[in-house]
Design an enzyme around this catalytic site. Structure first.
Site, PDB file in Angstrom:
ATOM      1  N   ASP A  44       0.784   0.255   9.949  1.00  0.00           N
ATOM      2  CA  ASP A  44       1.046   1.594  10.471  1.00  0.00           C
ATOM      3  C   ASP A  44       2.542   1.914  10.422  1.00  0.00           C
ATOM      4  O   ASP A  44       2.954   2.993   9.970  1.00  0.00           O
ATOM      5  CB  ASP A  44       0.528   1.697  11.906  1.00  0.00           C
ATOM      6  CG  ASP A  44       0.678   3.105  12.478  1.00  0.00           C
ATOM      7  OD1 ASP A  44       0.297   4.061  11.786  1.00  0.00           O
ATOM      8  OD2 ASP A  44       1.182   3.236  13.598  1.00  0.00           O
ATOM      9  N   ASN A  62      -2.485   3.797  15.160  1.00  0.00           N
ATOM     10  CA  ASN A  62      -2.401   3.578  16.599  1.00  0.00           C
ATOM     11  C   ASN A  62      -3.387   4.544  17.259  1.00  0.00           C
ATOM     12  O   ASN A  62      -3.507   5.687  16.818  1.00  0.00           O
ATOM     13  CB  ASN A  62      -0.966   3.871  17.066  1.00  0.00           C
ATOM     14  CG  ASN A  62      -0.717   3.414  18.487  1.00  0.00           C
ATOM     15  OD1 ASN A  62      -1.423   3.811  19.404  1.00  0.00           O
ATOM     16  ND2 ASN A  62       0.289   2.588  18.661  1.00  0.00           N
ATOM     17  N   ILE A  74       0.822  -1.215   0.000  1.00  0.00           N
ATOM     18  CA  ILE A  74       0.000   0.000   0.000  1.00  0.00           C
ATOM     19  C   ILE A  74       0.857   1.267   0.000  1.00  0.00           C
ATOM     20  O   ILE A  74       0.426   2.312  -0.471  1.00  0.00           O
ATOM     21  CB  ILE A  74      -0.979   0.008   1.194  1.00  0.00           C
ATOM     22  CG1 ILE A  74      -2.057   1.076   0.971  1.00  0.00           C
ATOM     23  CG2 ILE A  74      -0.239   0.204   2.519  1.00  0.00           C
ATOM     24  CD1 ILE A  74      -3.221   0.994   1.923  1.00  0.00           C
ATOM     25  N   TYR A  81      -4.897  -7.908  14.683  1.00  0.00           N
ATOM     26  CA  TYR A  81      -6.105  -7.616  15.450  1.00  0.00           C
ATOM     27  C   TYR A  81      -7.083  -8.791  15.458  1.00  0.00           C
ATOM     28  O   TYR A  81      -8.099  -8.759  16.149  1.00  0.00           O
ATOM     29  CB  TYR A  81      -6.789  -6.352  14.918  1.00  0.00           C
ATOM     30  CG  TYR A  81      -6.122  -5.074  15.399  1.00  0.00           C
ATOM     31  CD1 TYR A  81      -4.747  -4.886  15.259  1.00  0.00           C
ATOM     32  CD2 TYR A  81      -6.853  -4.063  15.994  1.00  0.00           C
ATOM     33  CE1 TYR A  81      -4.131  -3.732  15.697  1.00  0.00           C
ATOM     34  CE2 TYR A  81      -6.243  -2.891  16.436  1.00  0.00           C
ATOM     35  CZ  TYR A  81      -4.880  -2.739  16.284  1.00  0.00           C
ATOM     36  OH  TYR A  81      -4.264  -1.595  16.727  1.00  0.00           O
TER      37      TYR A  81
END
Length: 408
Positions: A33, A23, A10, A121
């Site tokens: 991130d 975050n 990306i 996650y």
């Protein structure tokens, strides 16, 4: 193309807005991130990120994109999967919805997302993917924007549901190995005697091809496909026929006699031969230019708009269902000789919700056909047979099977 799912990094994608899985506190984290911070320029990005402060789960905020090939960077806080009973799905939807709302307010024409929450996650990947696509569909029903969903090369998905479970079986039953069209065209130009298919030799080669698809079972299917049949039998070449192409090699057609003496097998080929003879007879009759022009069929573009009117659809709902943007559709409407790519022609077949016969006719007007040696074609054909026309669903299946996506 209004929505596209791609395998890429990306940080290397070009879009007006790139979305970061932030975050919750103004700090550089790991995973996506961390990669985005590093590519954009961590120090400058962190300074601007600190001005925003904390970001709640499902919310979104915007900063500059710095060194990324984008105008903006949108930051959103994704949910951690617990058990599915703590609002995880609703929070995940909010991540996408709030990011798209911000991008629209900023006047963005394109936006690139990672797949939220499916990594560390813990969100189930297939469900995370379906939530993303459902949000994109709803947004694009009301708005115009190019949406890219970017997944890494290591990510894979097993899509749930009966409709997806049948695809592999369908491909196995229908798939045959055939000579690629480009190779055939080249060989035809170099060796017209081998590819023209005229005369008795061409007819008998057709009989052999017909019978090599395997004996018929009671349910009408073939016991073996053409690929397995050809693997165990040789194929005649010009050398087998000698100088006279009508001297047919019979040794390489072991099931030929059965075909010629079995009326149920021979009838289709007999009809084909009769049709060819009739066409040859008609072609010998002199025709004027007016005669020829009076039989010119509608172009693909003309047929497309006739079908839109006939089925009572609006232009907007058709081009949105086809996963193409308004600019392309306007280009198609203004040019009766427009020649679509195959993926575009297929997309409009689905947008118009055509049955297989109608689909074949519309594709033929663009010079295309369903091929039993194309997994892409077989997947689309499978969904049409099952009356599933949702292009987002079909594109997920195509992506999972590493095939081109529908649209433009």
């Amino acid at each position: 193309m209004a929505f596209q799912i791609i395998r890429d990094d990306i940080t290397k994608v070009s879009a007006d807005a790139i979305v970061n899985t932030a975050n919750p506190k103004p700090a550089c984290a790991c995973d996506t991130d961390g990669a985005i911070f590093a590519a954009a320029g961590a120090e400058a990005l962190l300074t601007e990120r600190q001005q925003i402060g904390n970001i709640a789960v499902g919310q979104a905020a915007v900063t500059s994109a710095f060194a990324l090939d984008a105008k903006y960077m949108i930051h959103t806080m994704e949910p951690v999967w617990q058990d599915g009973f703590h609002g995880e799905r609703e929070a995940l939807r909010s991540c996408y919805e709030n990011s798209l709302r911000l991008a629209k307010e900023l006047g963005c024409e394109s936006i690139a997302f990672p797949l939220f929450a499916a990594g560390v996650y813990g969100f189930p990947k297939a469900e995370a993917l379906q939530i993303a696509v459902s949000v994109f569909r709803a947004f694009l029903d009301e708005s115009e924007m190019k949406i890219l969903l970017v997944v890494s090369d290591t990510e894979s998905f097993t899509l749930p549901g009966k409709i997806f479970e049948g695809i592999d079986t369908y491909i196995k039953e229908k798939y045959v190995t055939a000579q690629p069209e480009e190779e055939y065209t080249q060989r035809a130009a170099e060796n017209p005697e081998k590819t023209r298919g005229f005369g008795l030799s061409g007819f008998l080669r057709g009989v052999r091809d017909f019978t090599h698809s395997g004996p018929v079972q009671k349910d009408g299917r073939r016991k073996e496909n053409r690929k397995s049949a050809l693997a165990s039998e040789s194929v005649c070449t010009k050398d087998d026929y000698g100088e006279n192409p009508e001297d047919v090699c019979m040794e390489d057609a072991p099931c030929l006699n059965e075909t010629l003496t079995n009326p149920s097998l021979f009838a289709p080929m007999k009809a084909t031969m009769a049709g060819a003879a009739m066409s040859a007879e008609m072609s010998m009759k002199p025709q004027t230019l007016d005669d020829r022009m009076s039989h010119v069929a509608d172009t693909w573009q003309e047929s497309l708009f006739h079908l839109i009117d006939e089925k009572g659809f609006t232009d907007t709902e058709v081009y949105k269902r086809a996963n193409v943007d308004r600019k392309l559709f306007s280009k198609i409407r203004s040019n009766s000789a427009y020649q679509p790519k195959k993926i575009t022609a297929m997309a409009f077949v689905l947008a118009l919700r055509l049955n297989l016969d109608e689909a074949r006719d519309l594709l033929a007007r663009a010079g295309y056909a369903f091929s039993p040696s194309s997994r892409f074609d077989l997947i689309v054909e499978y969904f049409i047979e099952n009356e599933v026309y949702d292009i987002y669903t079909i594109n997920l299946a195509l992506f999972e099977h590493e095939q081109p996506l529908l649209g433009e």
